[in-house]
Write an enzyme that holds these catalytic residues in place. Structure first.
Site, PDB file in Angstrom:
ATOM      1  N   HIS A  27     -11.752  -6.810  -2.997  1.00 10.56           N
ATOM      2  CA  HIS A  27     -12.703  -5.960  -3.722  1.00 10.56           C
ATOM      3  C   HIS A  27     -13.066  -6.900  -5.495  1.00 10.56           C
ATOM      4  O   HIS A  27     -12.983  -8.026  -5.168  1.00 10.56           O
ATOM      5  CB  HIS A  27     -11.222  -4.840  -4.029  1.00 10.56           C
ATOM      6  CG  HIS A  27     -10.569  -4.147  -3.112  1.00 10.56           C
ATOM      7  ND1 HIS A  27      -9.577  -3.164  -3.480  1.00 10.56           N
ATOM      8  CD2 HIS A  27     -10.402  -4.141  -1.898  1.00 10.56           C
ATOM      9  CE1 HIS A  27      -9.462  -2.567  -2.620  1.00 10.56           C
ATOM     10  NE2 HIS A  27      -9.878  -3.207  -1.483  1.00 10.56           N
TER      11      HIS A  27
ATOM     12  N   GLU B  35     -12.651  -6.658  -7.908  1.00  6.83           N
ATOM     13  CA  GLU B  35     -12.179  -7.239  -9.179  1.00  6.83           C
ATOM     14  C   GLU B  35     -11.485  -8.881  -8.492  1.00  6.83           C
ATOM     15  O   GLU B  35     -11.302  -9.428  -9.453  1.00  6.83           O
ATOM     16  CB  GLU B  35     -10.374  -5.774  -9.761  1.00  6.83           C
ATOM     17  CG  GLU B  35     -11.326  -5.091  -9.984  1.00  6.83           C
ATOM     18  CD  GLU B  35     -11.114  -3.958  -8.924  1.00  6.83           C
ATOM     19  OE1 GLU B  35     -11.877  -4.720  -7.988  1.00  6.83           O
ATOM     20  OE2 GLU B  35     -10.452  -2.901  -9.275  1.00  6.83           O
TER      21      GLU B  35
ATOM     22  N   CYS C 274      -7.174  -0.481  -7.277  1.00  2.90           N
ATOM     23  CA  CYS C 274      -6.835  -0.330  -7.018  1.00  2.90           C
ATOM     24  C   CYS C 274      -5.168  -0.295  -7.369  1.00  2.90           C
ATOM     25  O   CYS C 274      -4.918  -1.595  -8.304  1.00  2.90           O
ATOM     26  CB  CYS C 274      -6.975  -0.091  -5.372  1.00  2.90           C
ATOM     27  SG  CYS C 274      -6.799  -2.135  -4.565  1.00  2.90           S
TER      28      CYS C 274
ATOM     29  N   CYS D 135      -5.337  -4.358  -6.970  1.00  2.00           N
ATOM     30  CA  CYS D 135      -6.224  -5.374  -8.283  1.00  2.00           C
ATOM     31  C   CYS D 135      -5.767  -5.046  -9.238  1.00  2.00           C
ATOM     32  O   CYS D 135      -5.385  -6.122  -9.858  1.00  2.00           O
ATOM     33  CB  CYS D 135      -7.581  -4.585  -8.666  1.00  2.00           C
ATOM     34  SG  CYS D 135      -8.830  -4.781  -6.631  1.00  2.00           S
TER      35      CYS D 135
HETATM   36 ZN   LIG Z   1      -8.589  -3.176  -5.419  1.00  2.69          ZN
END
Ligand SMILES: [Zn+2]
Ligand SMILES: [Zn+2]
Lengths: 367, 162
Positions: free
Chosen positions: B50, B52, B86, B89
């Site tokens: 992701h 991040e 999420c 993260c």
């Molecule tokens: Zn994430």
């Protein structure tokens, strides 16, 4: 309702040496226990409802029809509307508490045709969730009649003999591989490694298995001391990606990796020596384009960790557990619980969060 | 603030053009961008890549190369990300004790606040605010989900979200 069946985290007698400990893990015939949602093992919440005792039993079915139409109770579909001479009218909270409305007033207002149908009213506490296990159904049936659809798989999953012995021994063996991996890496820096060095340190080792071919697809050992998000599950997910023409992290032996990417090849030799029957390597990866071209189905190629089993020496943290959800792992097995960070039983049961689109099963109690 | 979110949105559009879930992210210290990235899940075949996570890796690489203690660095970071982080993260950012997260639209599939409030599990919690240019962030996501995720097998494609 009845006593809960959380896996008992009582103190287990643990062997003193690494070898004895590994024998205990791998040879014990004790079955593993699934970690299931609290709904299945904790007492369910109760909700207060009004119940009316009908004057004339012959009118019962007519009353039920009218009530179902005029006061439907969507959230309590699992409760039958009537039991013996008693009829479930509505949850107590349906009444207007501001005006201190009585149940008689409520009925007159909502279903005036039933205002004289009841001998008396009473408040009862009934289970607010449907029974999902036979045991729950028996318990609930003592207070009210419930709809119940038995689910044999769930019964077995919640029971204490889920895995047949032959399969159990495979799971225990793969857990042994995870511990041997930890031992291999930790003894590099500490030749005089003790069992407590493995059990007490905040590190993890992960073994990913494709059960359809009984083969180890990826192995990883924690690198959090050098890189704070390279926990072993995150590394394992990346190592699996490397078996599928992907991967993001440059880990030690990357260029050519028969049979396993992202780890020291000497570890594989070490493990082959310890586990002569273990198989290593993933099914052949086929790209989406080739799958389409040859009209093959998606299942002809591995995709992320779909269908894979993940064995970890310690309960994964929230980050790693969610990583495994993203990776669509099929089952996660862990041996030691992780009281500070664990997301599968200690802090929460991430795999039981209902709104997540993918869920895996979790098993523990190797000790 | 808005300028950093605008940059994150640019990165998200870049993800969209690359057929990735359009999420973009920048890490900021003292009004200066120190890392920026976007989702790269399909390119890496790694579902944890992701925006991040990619930024975290950039910071760690930078710190290692320049002999800086990364923990000192992370504690001054404000994260601008187009979609609420999420659960994975959010946990990573909590563990790193970053200072603050500002996000665009909520993540009602995987959000580390919306779906499961991870702040309950950590002693340290960063400051979290949302709804900065949420409409723009959401528009990109909608555009992505109009076409399916190209890398997921057919049977999975419909279920695949954020
Ligand atoms: Zn994430
Ligand atoms: Zn972790």
């Amino acid at each position: 309702m009845s006593e809960t069946r959380e896996p008992p985290y009582k103190k287990v007698k643990i062997a003193e040496t690494i070898d004895k400990f590994l024998q205990q893990i791998m040879l014990s015939k004790k079955n593993l226990q699934a970690i299931v949602s609290d709904e299945l093992i904790k007492p369910v919440p109760f909700t207060k409802v009004y119940v009316g005792n009908v004057k004339n039993v012959k009118e019962l079915s007519k009353i039920i029809t009218i009530l179902n139409e005029k006061i439907p109770i969507k959230e309590l579909q699992h409760l039958k509307r009537a039991w013996k001479k008693e009829v479930l009218l509505c949850p107590v909270r349906y009444l207007n508490s501001m005006t201190q409305e009585s149940i008689q007033e409520y009925l007159e207002h909502k279903v005036s045709e039933l205002k004289d149908s009841f001998e008396y009213f009473k408040v009862m506490s009934l289970p607010s969730l449907p029974p999902r296990l036979k045991k729950q159904h028996i318990d609930y049936s003592k207070v009210w009649s419930c709809n119940f659809h038995p689910n044999e798989y769930l019964e077995r999953l919640c029971g204490s003999d889920f895995f047949p012995v032959a399969e159990l021994m495979k799971h225990r063996c793969y857990m042994g591989v995870a511990f041997e991996t930890a031992r291999y890496y930790l003894s590099e820096k500490n030749p005089d490694l003790q069992l407590s060095d493995i059990l007490l340190r905040d590190i993890n080792a992960t073994v990913v298995v494709d059960p359809s071919i009984c083969s180890i697809v990826a192995i990883s050992f924690d690198n959090r001391e050098c890189h704070p998000i390279q926990h072993s599950a995150m590394l394992a997910i990346d190592n699996v990606a490397k078996t599928q023409k992907g991967g993001a992290w440059n880990t030690s032996t990357d260029r050519e990796y028969p049979p396993l990417p992202g780890i020291d090849n000497n570890l594989v030799l070490y493990l082959k020596n310890k586990f002569p029957n273990a198989k290593f390597g993933a099914r052949n990866y086929v790209t989406k384009e080739v799958l389409d071209e040859n009209r093959m189905s998606a299942s002809d190629s591995p995709y992320l960790c779909t269908g894979y089993y993940v064995y970890m020496i310690r309960e994964p943290c929230i980050m790693c557990s969610m990583g495994l959800v993203h990776a669509r792992a099929n089952r996660v097995f862990f041996c030691l619980s992780n009281n500070n960070q664990g997301a599968l039983i200690s802090k929460t049961k991430l795999h039981c969060v209902p709104s997540l689109n993918h869920r895996f099963e979790v098993f523990t109690e190797f000790l | 603030m808005v300028e950093f979110m605008k940059r994150a949105l640019e990165l998200a559009s870049e993800a969209l053009s690359a057929q990735e879930v359009p999420v973009g992210c920048v890490f900021v210290i003292n009004s200066e961008i120190i890392a920026e990235s976007r989702n790269s899940v399909n390119a890496t075949h790694n579902p944890t890549r992701h925006a991040e996570i990619n930024c975290i890796d950039q910071v760690i690489d930078y710190c290692k190369t320049n002999n800086i203690d990364y923990s000192m660095c992370f504690k001054n970071v404000t994260v601008y990300v187009t979609v609420e982080p999420c659960i994975m993260c959010a946990s990573a950012l909590s563990n790193l004790k970053i200072k603050e997260v500002v996000y665009g639209c909520a993540n009602d599939r995987f959000g580390g606040k919306t779906v499961l409030d991870i702040s309950n599990f950590y002693e340290y919690n960063y400051n979290l605010t949302g709804n900065l240019m949420a409409t723009e962030a959401m528009a990109l996501l909608k555009q992505f989900y109009k076409g399916a995720n190209p890398n997921a097998p057919e049977s999975k494609a419909k279920k695949e979200k954020v």
